[in-house]
Design an enzyme around this catalytic site. Structure first.
Site, PDB file in Angstrom:
ATOM      1  N   ASP B 137       0.835  -1.192   0.000  1.00  0.00           N
ATOM      2  CA  ASP B 137       0.000   0.000   0.000  1.00  0.00           C
ATOM      3  C   ASP B 137       0.875   1.249   0.000  1.00  0.00           C
ATOM      4  O   ASP B 137       1.722   1.416   0.874  1.00  0.00           O
ATOM      5  CB  ASP B 137      -0.927  -0.022   1.221  1.00  0.00           C
ATOM      6  CG  ASP B 137      -2.139   0.876   1.032  1.00  0.00           C
ATOM      7  OD1 ASP B 137      -2.419   1.264  -0.116  1.00  0.00           O
ATOM      8  OD2 ASP B 137      -2.816   1.169   2.036  1.00  0.00           O
ATOM      9  N   HIS B 144      -3.750  13.885   1.323  1.00  0.00           N
ATOM     10  CA  HIS B 144      -3.938  12.905   2.401  1.00  0.00           C
ATOM     11  C   HIS B 144      -2.732  12.928   3.346  1.00  0.00           C
ATOM     12  O   HIS B 144      -2.903  12.931   4.573  1.00  0.00           O
ATOM     13  CB  HIS B 144      -4.128  11.514   1.801  1.00  0.00           C
ATOM     14  CG  HIS B 144      -4.213  10.410   2.814  1.00  0.00           C
ATOM     15  ND1 HIS B 144      -5.244  10.310   3.730  1.00  0.00           N
ATOM     16  CD2 HIS B 144      -3.389   9.356   3.072  1.00  0.00           C
ATOM     17  CE1 HIS B 144      -5.056   9.237   4.498  1.00  0.00           C
ATOM     18  NE2 HIS B 144      -3.935   8.647   4.119  1.00  0.00           N
ATOM     19  N   GLU B 210     -10.965   3.856   3.720  1.00  0.00           N
ATOM     20  CA  GLU B 210      -9.993   4.648   2.972  1.00  0.00           C
ATOM     21  C   GLU B 210     -10.264   4.446   1.490  1.00  0.00           C
ATOM     22  O   GLU B 210     -10.230   3.311   0.999  1.00  0.00           O
ATOM     23  CB  GLU B 210      -8.544   4.255   3.307  1.00  0.00           C
ATOM     24  CG  GLU B 210      -8.106   4.760   4.671  1.00  0.00           C
ATOM     25  CD  GLU B 210      -6.579   4.765   4.858  1.00  0.00           C
ATOM     26  OE1 GLU B 210      -6.078   5.637   5.565  1.00  0.00           O
ATOM     27  OE2 GLU B 210      -5.907   3.882   4.292  1.00  0.00           O
ATOM     28  N   ASP B 244      -9.444   0.349   1.985  1.00  0.00           N
ATOM     29  CA  ASP B 244      -8.455  -0.066   2.990  1.00  0.00           C
ATOM     30  C   ASP B 244      -9.011   0.288   4.372  1.00  0.00           C
ATOM     31  O   ASP B 244      -8.603   1.262   4.995  1.00  0.00           O
ATOM     32  CB  ASP B 244      -7.143   0.683   2.711  1.00  0.00           C
ATOM     33  CG  ASP B 244      -6.036   0.276   3.663  1.00  0.00           C
ATOM     34  OD1 ASP B 244      -6.075  -0.851   4.178  1.00  0.00           O
ATOM     35  OD2 ASP B 244      -5.130   1.099   3.887  1.00  0.00           O
ATOM     36  N   ARG B 248      -8.546   3.558  13.433  1.00  0.00           N
ATOM     37  CA  ARG B 248      -7.622   4.671  13.683  1.00  0.00           C
ATOM     38  C   ARG B 248      -7.022   4.652  15.073  1.00  0.00           C
ATOM     39  O   ARG B 248      -5.873   5.092  15.261  1.00  0.00           O
ATOM     40  CB  ARG B 248      -8.344   6.004  13.462  1.00  0.00           C
ATOM     41  CG  ARG B 248      -8.889   6.195  12.058  1.00  0.00           C
ATOM     42  CD  ARG B 248      -7.790   6.085  11.016  1.00  0.00           C
ATOM     43  NE  ARG B 248      -8.296   6.384   9.670  1.00  0.00           N
ATOM     44  CZ  ARG B 248      -7.558   6.255   8.588  1.00  0.00           C
ATOM     45  NH1 ARG B 248      -6.310   5.793   8.662  1.00  0.00           N
ATOM     46  NH2 ARG B 248      -8.071   6.539   7.412  1.00  0.00           N
ATOM     47  N   GLN B 251      -4.383   1.885  15.018  1.00  0.00           N
ATOM     48  CA  GLN B 251      -3.272   2.348  14.171  1.00  0.00           C
ATOM     49  C   GLN B 251      -2.412   3.396  14.878  1.00  0.00           C
ATOM     50  O   GLN B 251      -1.168   3.312  14.849  1.00  0.00           O
ATOM     51  CB  GLN B 251      -3.861   2.929  12.884  1.00  0.00           C
ATOM     52  CG  GLN B 251      -2.832   3.365  11.855  1.00  0.00           C
ATOM     53  CD  GLN B 251      -3.489   4.069  10.640  1.00  0.00           C
ATOM     54  OE1 GLN B 251      -4.704   4.060  10.484  1.00  0.00           O
ATOM     55  NE2 GLN B 251      -2.662   4.659   9.800  1.00  0.00           N
ATOM     56  N   TYR B 255       1.644   2.235  15.470  1.00  0.00           N
ATOM     57  CA  TYR B 255       2.392   2.426  14.212  1.00  0.00           C
ATOM     58  C   TYR B 255       3.812   2.968  14.391  1.00  0.00           C
ATOM     59  O   TYR B 255       4.598   2.961  13.421  1.00  0.00           O
ATOM     60  CB  TYR B 255       1.603   3.295  13.226  1.00  0.00           C
ATOM     61  CG  TYR B 255       1.837   4.779  13.328  1.00  0.00           C
ATOM     62  CD1 TYR B 255       1.313   5.502  14.388  1.00  0.00           C
ATOM     63  CD2 TYR B 255       2.590   5.454  12.383  1.00  0.00           C
ATOM     64  CE1 TYR B 255       1.526   6.864  14.493  1.00  0.00           C
ATOM     65  CE2 TYR B 255       2.815   6.816  12.485  1.00  0.00           C
ATOM     66  CZ  TYR B 255       2.284   7.519  13.542  1.00  0.00           C
ATOM     67  OH  TYR B 255       2.506   8.862  13.643  1.00  0.00           O
ATOM     68  N   LYS B 264      -5.054  -2.290  10.194  1.00  0.00           N
ATOM     69  CA  LYS B 264      -5.409  -2.468   8.777  1.00  0.00           C
ATOM     70  C   LYS B 264      -5.744  -3.913   8.418  1.00  0.00           C
ATOM     71  O   LYS B 264      -6.522  -4.156   7.492  1.00  0.00           O
ATOM     72  CB  LYS B 264      -4.224  -2.061   7.891  1.00  0.00           C
ATOM     73  CG  LYS B 264      -3.712  -0.650   8.109  1.00  0.00           C
ATOM     74  CD  LYS B 264      -4.550   0.360   7.384  1.00  0.00           C
ATOM     75  CE  LYS B 264      -3.875   1.725   7.361  1.00  0.00           C
ATOM     76  NZ  LYS B 264      -4.640   2.674   6.532  1.00  0.00           N
ATOM     77  N   THR B 268      -9.473  -5.782   3.819  1.00  0.00           N
ATOM     78  CA  THR B 268      -9.225  -4.817   2.745  1.00  0.00           C
ATOM     79  C   THR B 268     -10.085  -5.289   1.580  1.00  0.00           C
ATOM     80  O   THR B 268      -9.946  -6.431   1.146  1.00  0.00           O
ATOM     81  CB  THR B 268      -7.733  -4.835   2.324  1.00  0.00           C
ATOM     82  OG1 THR B 268      -6.927  -4.677   3.499  1.00  0.00           O
ATOM     83  CG2 THR B 268      -7.420  -3.737   1.329  1.00  0.00           C
ATOM     84  N   GLU B 375     -10.065  12.316   7.885  1.00  0.00           N
ATOM     85  CA  GLU B 375      -9.901  13.660   7.325  1.00  0.00           C
ATOM     86  C   GLU B 375     -11.224  14.421   7.278  1.00  0.00           C
ATOM     87  O   GLU B 375     -11.283  15.596   7.622  1.00  0.00           O
ATOM     88  CB  GLU B 375      -9.310  13.572   5.907  1.00  0.00           C
ATOM     89  CG  GLU B 375      -7.884  13.037   5.868  1.00  0.00           C
ATOM     90  CD  GLU B 375      -7.427  12.741   4.441  1.00  0.00           C
ATOM     91  OE1 GLU B 375      -7.126  13.675   3.698  1.00  0.00           O
ATOM     92  OE2 GLU B 375      -7.384  11.543   4.059  1.00  0.00           O
TER      93      GLU B 375
END
Lengths: 427, 427
Positions: B137, B144, B210, B244, B248, B251, B255, B264, B268, B375
């Site tokens: 990915d 973004h 996503e 995807d 959040r 993640q 991460y 993730k 998917t 977003e």
């Protein structure tokens, strides 16, 4: 005294009757009927020999209730067998220990079958033992996490706060996992720019090995369904050695914010023989006490590691013998294999038989037990003396050897070796 | 005027003769000879029908020099066909446009073959089009990257310095890639701790979509050998829509430093029809000018994107109709597909036919064109009004629909849809 096989097994062999690791091989001495190379097939290692399980299976010698009539050893990979789970693994182990014992005449007394099924290791080519659907790499040695954090981000709080709460991992590249003995071509890429100059481009100047082991997943889980940490061991078939070759300059430049990518995906080498958890059982030991207490889904009733001494040797070009670079031990892992697997599936992620779960670099607490050159030379600041030459990272022509051997009272359970030679970059 | 098929194709169909996207399906109306479900097979979409390529192939109608006698359409996946490369793709497209045209009687005039090979879309089940060896990915929309950086790390330098030098990417999880229509179970995991409390554990409170597209790799490359950026287009078979799904809170906590993992890997979703680059050619447009100049290995003589309008719709539980949430466009990508692919292989990483390369979330510059709820609601700080209810992230029962359609003068080249419904977490 150890178990005795009719096959000669020297005292220092990695592969006595107590071990019986599984691999996939192809005979090099004979061709198929049409002159094509013979098909890959499963085998177990015994002394300096490989027992061809496709021959044993075709002869009807797997006569237990689970394996009788199963085609699992007539496959070009071990995926079907490892997916069958612990009862099948136990049955195969019992059958093979009996067939290979000095007492049982079934195989030892049948000259034609014996000659057909037992091949010298020097007359076979080892292949990847499973089709690896996905490869995951953890980050489970605290010493490694601390050293890398200090080198990349400084000595204040080198270990990220999340590290003590969960076994951190990233998805690796499955396509570039190769079998021991495969040459590794020095990768090209972008490296960290110095000052205000644009990023460096060229062949990596900081090629490294990473001393790891990796679990081969047995039965998988359905997408959406987690595996309980106390049942996780039943989903792990066994272990291999793994060299997670790394290009430190590429990695340092690319890894923020989405993690390692091209700094790793040019090659990852695994050893050919999967040593089963059953064979490793006598070498189980307590895993480190964890503070803070892990969350309930990671709190396990049996919190164990294995006492597996690990060594890395390097043979530079033009030299005849490798020299030892570091000595570590699998028991340096803070997060256990079972915690890794339970964490991997807590979100419902599906594992599949044959998947590869790397432990991350296994560094010990002392400088002599660090698991990669990044740590051993402190990112090149403290070069090693390698046969009289100062050495920061790997050079073209270097051959890197990993080996691991558990020492029983009068036998070994070993992993053989995991090797690779560095070739120059392709311009 | 567009090309005319003997199959009825409505004016607003995504699948006229100009498109002919490839997928893999299974008829739902008939069972196999032994009552088992029929085998998966390749097909192309035409209007509301699917043309069964296994039937066309078995009837000998692929009569060009490359595809004559090839078993590529008698496979349960498209891997063999996509691996054959552009000459085979061109030949198949020409043959199919002729066979399906209103002028050619070969298929239209053969009632039995026509009935056997043309199935209503409502009578087939779509499956994953390829066996995905590896899924990567990317992170190629600047809008973004800027929005996520601002949300997660603050408004000073939200875009990491490396971002403008290389198409950043991470390895994703191939096992949890599912076909459009598959339900998504809300994942559980650890979320960011607030203040000094221990990390949160439970089902994700910040489930997101996503909006992405993904390339399906055609011919691969050998480990160690890079693909030149000006030849990269020949290694891309076509594009699908991709959701995807992201948790959040999981993640954000996991991460650092190795990138997204369990946030993730619970699912998917991709759309079933691969729209080929050949079909997209009329919609090619200039890609954004890049500053700084990319390094030579990323500098391409043909720097193009495609004008593909994208939409996301959500249908909450209990509602009959979905409402539109965002509108973006594939041409918002800063790094092109060909630059992504060239970068991916610059270190020698081997791609294989059927691999999946996600673009990353495709956000446009305006707030109405952002590609995910993170977003759109600015991490929950500015809830959306969704049919009268304030909405921060996805709720159980939500169905998310992606769709994309290129508008030609009198025809479309569309992608159909990519959908999934959120189910409650398993306790």
């Amino acid at each position: 005294m150890g178990l005795r096989s009719f096959v000669e097994v020297s005292r220092d062999s990695h592969f006595p009757l107590e071990n019986l690791p599984y691999g996939v091989f192809r005979p090099t001495s004979t061709a198929g009927g049409d002159g094509s190379p013979p098909a890959p097939r499963p085998g177990v290692a015994i002394g300096d020999f490989v027992l061809d399980l496709s021959v044993i299976s075709a002869a009807g010698l797997f006569d237990g209730p689970i394996l009788k009539d199963s085609p699992c050893f007539l496959q070009p990979s071990l995926n079907m067998f490892v997916g069958m789970g612990r009862p099948a693994w136990k049955e195969a182990r019992l059958t093979l220990q009996r067939l290979l014992s000095a007492e049982d005449p079934t195989l030892s007394g049948n000259t034609s079958l014996r000659e057909k099924s037992l091949l010298k290791m020097s007359e076979v080519e080892m292949l990847l033992p499973t089709v690896i659907g996905d490869y995951t790499d953890f980050f489970s040695s605290m010493h490694h996490a601390k050293n890398c954090g200090t080198i990349f981000r400084g000595p204040e709080n080198p270990i990220p706060v999340n590290w003590f709460h969960l076994p951190i991992a990233y998805h690796g590249r499955a396509s570039s996992v190769v079998i021991s003995g495969t040459d590794i071509i020095r990768p090209r890429g972008q490296g960290y720019p110095t000052g205000k100059s644009p990023p460096y481009f060229g062949s990596t100047q900081k090629l490294d090995f990473e001393l790891e082991m990796a679990a081969i997943v047995g039965p998988g889980n359905e997408l959406g369904k987690s595996i309980n940490v106390d049942e996780a061991a039943d989903h792990i078939f066994g272990l291999v050695l793994m060299n997670d070759w790394s290009a430190r300059d590429i990695q340092a430049w690319e890894y923020v914010p989405l993690g390692p990518f091209l700094g790793k995906s040019f090659g990852t080498t695994i050893s050919p023989w999967i040593v089963t958890l059953d064979a490793l059982e006598p070498f189980a030991c307590d895993a480190p006490k964890q503070d803070p207490q892990p969350l309930p889904y990671l709190a396990e009733s049996k919190h164990i590691n294995y006492d597996i001494p690990l060594e890395v040797w390097i043979k530079p070009a033009g030299h005849e013998h490798p020299v030892i670079i570091t000595r570590s031990n699998f028991n340096n892992l803070y997060w256990t294999l079972t915690q890794q697997l339970a964490h991997h599936t807590i979100n419902g992620c599906n594992l599949r038989p044959g998947d590869l779960l790397g432990t991350g670099t296994i560094s010990g607490p002392e400088a002599e037990s660090f698991g990669c050159l990044l740590e051993l030379t402190w990112n090149g600041q403290k070069p090693l003396n390698l046969i009289g030459a100062a050495r920061k990272f790997l050079e073209d022509g270097d051959e890197v050897f990993f080996t691991a051997c558990c020492k029983g009272k009068d036998y070994n359970v070993g992993f053989g070796s995991c090797t690779g030679k560095v070739l120059p970059a392709i311009p």
